[in-house]
Enzyme design. Structure first.
Site, PDB file in Angstrom:
ATOM      1  CB  CYS A 165      18.019   3.650  35.934  1.00 26.75           C
ATOM      2  SG  CYS A 165      18.226   3.937  34.175  1.00 26.75           S
ATOM      3  CB  CYS A 203      23.454   5.134  34.291  1.00 24.22           C
ATOM      4  SG  CYS A 203      22.188   6.373  34.306  1.00 24.22           S
ATOM      5  CG  ASP A 250      18.201  25.336  53.347  1.00 27.81           C
ATOM      6  OD1 ASP A 250      18.558  26.364  53.943  1.00 27.81           O
ATOM      7  OD2 ASP A 250      18.698  24.954  52.283  1.00 27.81           O
TER       8      ASP A 250
END
Lengths: 823, 64
Positions: A114, A117, A520
């Site tokens: 965000c 940072c 997966d």
């Protein structure tokens, strides 16, 4: 900082990264005058650096939790790796020497979540001695750093970033990347043109509307019309060009989409207005033309931004390969060269912890290789002399010498990318509801307009042009073209707030229609790393004593199995082991207080014991088992597994109750597959398949008419993600996987998937209602227009009302279902 | 009313200048990051600039 104080800030998770705090762990950092609980020493160290740097405000400003930092224990190794970037030959590719002798580089930064940072990074890097300037771009996660080489090295900057929890990579712009940048800039210029000129035209239009009739003299009216013409021309020719281009392409491919009616509306109204201006008769529609263009461009722009958002980490493939390699020169010395200068036949050294720079064959040494980047499986494979290794995989244990066999385009990593391109081409096209409807609609409108024109030509040639035009403008598919985008924009925004980022337009539509969903295993349904779940002591020692011994033995190993023990050793008092010795693919030995211990495969661990054990003696057959033994007797079994994500079972059950067939498709062939499948109640399981086979499997399903969603995370999943009709990548996935997926589950919370599916179904219903309304409106307005009974002001009101109804209906999608909201 | 013969062309020219400025800023990279500047203005890292008597009283801190 005393953990036993009652004043602890009660948090549900780690103060730094928000992950759950493992029971019994005690990591605290004082932030804002209060001890905050952390989940691991990594977060603790990062938070400490942030607090020490006086950057605690980061925690106040941020709007989302930080990414959990990788273990910070390997700092020596990491430093060595970063120092490779200080070499001139490596820097020549991404560092510029400025006139004043300082250096400048653009870096791609991983871990930005965000805007806070950005603030943190800029402040932290700028405060380093020798850094002249640092700016970080939140949109594309790039940092531009300028530094004085005399005072600081690039590796120090990388290490500084690492110490606050971000990973830097050199940024090499590739062609595609530059194209994306140009596309963004062009879109912005279009938006600017349309916006500024629309405002001007609307202003003039007010004068025209209010002065309509007697009060405005004809001369003034004509002048204002000419002025509007001047202003509208760039909007039509520059700003709306993408619509015209797309419409032309549609005509060529005979596949009608919304672009055609949009182009007809814009082009038709513009030409008619010019006619009216020149002949000083009829009505002008410059305001409608420019406004319409502006709104549609905003929608397209937002869609494009979302699409680019995931492709931010630069050319992700290059990031998989290291920037440099250690080459043996002819006289036997070692030399650091840039990885892209390697040639076939070169002999290179790969140290433990380093990424292998090219495909090759081991000529000396043996080690275990972490191939998780390619296969998604977390357990390293043992490789000996003569075995092949693949570029982009990581050497875990011992130094090895390689002879390079493949570089560049012929390497295995590149072949995955080629597979990806093929999969992209063969991806089934989703027939979109709005496009189908608009296809019919356009045809119908054109036929009606032509008929009306012909009929009026017979009745009154003077009126024929204007009536035909008003038919086209009235049916101008305002509501119709708004029907889908507004619903999609509203739903996309809602999903983004709840952690699912949609990057391709068709996703909501195909989510609503899905019949199969394929997962997966590793990293998607499971956490993707090993943890200890069972300790069975065999001798007289307690489980705790056995664990302590094991943790002491494993403390220096970087093997994923060892990492499961690292958490333990950080939690408790560790006893120290010495004479540690690593036996590749077998296990570890070491001595504690004069006694020798072995941990690893049972046959290895019990080699000196009187009693020999093997895997069949393990408490059960699920997961991985390790044996700890002394020289005389086996001491304990340790069971390790990769646990399923917490919400996985709940999610599978919800999906199944919604009528979807859930499948699991994994490259893993171990017993863990069955265990997970049973735990999550998934019946259809295909295990042990290669990326090619995965792609084949889903293509076969799709050929049989399945509407398929694929959820995955690894590099090995990329071809299948690209080939699936709809693909969703986990937030923790590799960047390459995220770029190639249609949507990204940012929060990695699986329970968001059924919620998204429900919202997608509601969106589909909403679009149908909108289209229904738009068609109803047209059915009423069309006959009136054809009869020549609609005045421009009536058309204007009618168009606005129908658009408002559509937008209002779409706004209902900004909320999740009530049941989902409570979660 | 004939003033509009002057005012409207001026308006068009002004709009043209605005567009030129906008193009310049796009090409110059001013709009490359549309997100962080909007946030960064809210980061009050200017606490040392506020005089002590103007600060709101701190909530009583819990003992360490």
């Amino acid at each position: 900082m005393n953990a036993s104080e009652g004043s602890l800030h009660q948090e549900s998770g780690c103060f730094h990264c928000g992950l759950d705090i493992p029971a019994g762990s005690e990591f605290y950092t004082v932030i804002g005058g209060q001890p905050r609980q952390m989940c691991c020493p990594g977060c603790q160290a990062v938070a400490q650096v942030i607090a020490d740097g006086g950057l605690e405000n980061y925690y106040k400003h941020r709007t989302s939790e930080a990414a959990s930092p990788e273990s910070i224990s390997a700092s020596e190794q990491l430093r060595a790796e970063f120092e490779l970037y200080d070499h001139h030959s490596v820097q020549s590719h991404f560092v510029a020497e400025l006139a004043d002798g300082s250096r400048q580089a653009t870096l791609v930064i991983e871990g930005i979540t965000c805007a806070a940072c950005v603030w943190l990074l800029e402040h932290h890097i700028s405060s380093l001695e020798g850094v002249i300037a640092a700016s970080v771009n939140l949109t594309n996660h790039r940092a531009r750093v300028q530094w004085d080489e005399q005072k600081i090295h690039l590796s120090d900057i990388f290490i500084a970033m690492h110490s606050i929890g971000y990973q830097g990579h050199p940024y090499h712009p590739d062609k595609e990347e530059q194209l994306l940048e140009q596309e963004t800039k062009r879109a912005m210029r279009r938006l600017g043109i349309a916006g500024v000129f629309t405002m001007q035209i609307m202003m003039l239009a007010v004068a025209l509307y209010t002065g309509a009739g007697a009060s405005l003299e004809t001369d003034y009216e004509n002048f204002i019309r000419w002025a509007s013409l001047v202003l509208a021309t760039p909007v039509v020719f520059y700003a709306s060009r993408p619509f015209f281009q797309a419409a032309l392409r549609d005509l060529r491919t005979r596949h009608l989409t919304m672009d055609l009616p949009v182009s007809i509306a814009i082009g038709g109204a513009y030409i008619a207005s010019i006619w009216a201006t020149v002949t000083a008769s009829g009505e002008v529609y410059y305001d409608s033309v420019s406004m319409f263009t502006f709104f549609l461009l905003i929608g397209r722009f937002l869609e494009m931004k979302a699409r680019h958002r995931t492709g931010k980490a630069g050319n992700a493939l290059l990031n998989l390969l290291p920037a440099s390699a250690i080459l043996y020169t002819d006289d036997g010395g070692e030399k650091i060269v840039a990885a892209n200068e390697l040639q076939q036949g070169n002999r290179i050294l790969v140290k433990p912890g380093h990424t292998i720079p090219a495909d090759g064959v081991i000529v000396k040494g043996s080690s275990s290789i972490d191939e998780s980047a390619l296969t998604g499986e977390y357990l390293p494979l043992t490789k000996r002399e003569g075995d092949k290794v693949v570029g982009g995989t990581i050497n875990v244990e011992n130094p090895i010498d390689l002879e390079v066999t493949q570089v560049g385009a012929s390497s295995q990593l590149s072949s995955i990318v080629r597979l990806l391109e093929r999969a992209h081409e063969e991806k089934p096209r989703v027939a979109r509801l709005a496009d189908t409807v608009s296809g019919y609609f356009v045809t119908a409108v054109l036929i009606v307009a032509a008929t009306v024109g012909l009929v009026w030509w017979q009745i009154n040639p003077d009126h024929a042009f204007w009536v035909t035009l008003s038919v086209l403008v009235i049916t101008c598919p305002c509501a119709l073209s708004l029907a889908t985008p507004t619903a999609l924009t509203a739903a996309t925004g809602t999903l983004r707030q709840h952690g699912l980022l949609i990057t391709r337009g068709h996703v909501l539509e195909s989510l609503a229609r899905a019949t199969h969903i394929v997962f997966d295993k590793t990293g998607t349904l499971t956490e993707g790393n090993l943890s200890l779940h069972n300790t069975t002591p065999l001798a007289k020692m307690t489980a705790q004593e056995c664990l302590d011994i094991a943790a002491a033995l494993e403390v220096h190993s970087e093997h994923p199995i060892a990492k499961a023990f690292h958490r333990l050793s950080q939690k408790h008092q560790v006893i120290a082991a010495d004479q540690l010795k690593n036996h590749v693919g077998q296990g570890l030995e070491g001595s504690i207080a004069g006694k020798r211990y072995f941990i690893g495969k049972p046959a290895f661990a019990t080699q000196l014991c009187s009693q020999q054990l093997d895997f069949t003696d393990a408490p059960d057959t699920e997961g991985q088992w390790l044996l700890l033994a002394s020289e005389t007797e086996p001491l304990a079994w340790f069971g390790l597994n990769d646990p399923a994500r917490k919400q996985a079972a709940n999610m599978v059950q919800q999906l199944q109750s919604m009528g979807l067939e859930v499948q699991m498709l994994t490259g893993d062939s171990s017993a863990a597959v069955k265990h997970i499948a049973r735990q999550l109640k998934i019946d259809a399981v295909i295990s042990g398949v290669s990326p090619e086979q995965k792609l084949q499997h889903i293509q076969q399903l799709q050929d049989n008419g399945a509407q398929l969603i694929m959820v995955g995370d690894g590099i090995n999943d990329i071809p299948v993600l690209a080939g699936a009709q709809t693909s969703i990548a986990m937030g923790s996935a590799t960047d390459l996987a995220k770029t190639n997926a249609d949507a990204v589950l940012i929060s990695s919370e699986l329970v968001r998937l059924p919620q998204a599916l429900r919202l997608a179904r509601r969106t589909r219903a909403n679009i149908r209602q909108n289209l229904g309304w738009a068609i109803l409106y047209n059915l009423i307005a069309l006959p009136l227009a054809a009869a020549g009974m609609i005045a421009p002001w009536m058309a204007a009101i009618g168009m606005s009302v129908s658009s408002l109804v559509v937008v209002g209906n779409a706004l209902r999608l900004t909320k999740l279902d009530r049941a989902d909201r409570l979660e | 009313m004939s003033i509009i013969y002057l005012l409207i062309p001026i308006a068009i020219i002004l709009a043209g200048i605005a567009i030129w400025g906008f193009f310049w800023s796009v090409n110059n990279g001013q709009l490359d990051d549309l997100e962080s500047p909007a946030h960064s203005i809210l980061y009050d890292d200017d606490e040392h600039l506020i005089p002590d008597d103007a600060k709101p009283p701190k909530p009583a801190e819990k003992p360490e």
